[in-house]
Motif scaffolding. Sequence first.
Motif: not given
Ligand code: ZN
Length: 390
Positions: A242-244, A252-256, A259-261
């Motif tokens: 998911a975060h590749l 933006p991704c919820p992980c901060g 550009g996460c997949l």
């Molecule tokens: Zn992410």
Amino acid sequence: MTRMAGDSRAAANAATVLRTVLEHGPVARSAIARLCGLSPAAVSRQTTGLLRSGLLRELPGPADGVGRPRIPLDLHTGPVGGPVAAGLHIGVPASTFSLVDLRGRILARRSFPHQGRPPAGLSAEITAELGRFLAAFDTGRPVLGVGAALGGWVDPDTGTVVRHPALRWQRKPLGAELATALGLPVRVDNHARAVARAEILFGRPEARRSLVHLFIGNVVDAAFGIEGTVHQGPGSAAGDVAHLPVPRSPTPCPCGRTGCLQATASDAALGAEAVRRGIVPDPSVNLLVDAAATGDPRADRLLRERARAVGRAAALLLDVFNPAVMVVTELASVLHEGYLEEIRGAAAAFSHVCDDPGRIVGPHAGPAVLPEAAATVLLSRVFRDPFGIA
Ligand SMILES: [Zn+2]
């Protein structure tokens, strides 16, 4: 101990015979022995057991009196008595039920939409609906069991959904719940691994050497197989991509990070972007694909943007694993070859090892990929241990 070692050798021999018939059938006993390297006596012993269990059947053979060694055997896929496996794919907006024969062919399927229903009672509703499906399509053929596939972190050894954020399931003993309610053997696995298993059993022969499967849906995940075995790793946690990072994606991704997949290319992200651009009224990838197919250039452009993001992620996986086959399950490219070409183009441009993007393919079952893969969670166990499923 001696007896246990003998039993596991017999199980391995039975599995070898069954997979040889899958690959080469209809095939005579003498040819099975030649093809798989077991002694004629061992093949004869295992085929007797497999015929008795109903997994194999004898076809009309040469009537020249040459005897049993020449009678062709095949997987029992006949309409009278040929066993079937039930499949359950649990998605976020809908689940799919299927009945599949021993060659992975779909005999029946039904969709059960459940978007927006409360997660607490959802598995009981799905189970009841699956029970009604099995009753409606009961043709008297033996049902070997149920294979269930879903996204997220799934531990097939315990049949537990460790974590599925979108369904808000944690440590859910899905396999035990289904088995109790349906009275059938049940196997559960992550759907990216399930598709990989289906490609190994029923897909292109080179997939048995090595493959990577990249699944793009509401959840984005991956699976890796080598020499016919799909990797699980400690706790069966392998496959979370998911975060590749996707090069050049600013999403933006919820992980901060950006550009996460999954944040860039999931069905949910794509649907939201399609609504934001005013292309479709609801965040549905099906609607977006329909819009592109009926000539909306904005829909086509957005689908090609996603295909290129998927292709860049595929390039990273290609460089790490260098698989013989890279299978990509993504709705637009499964339905329309042009988006697969877009994925291949981006992968070739970003990969450092891949100069033959033709090895990037869609799933062999096409739009039937998920119903086939779900049932294969059960069938792959049958082909590994034919007498051990009950
Ligand atoms: Zn992410």
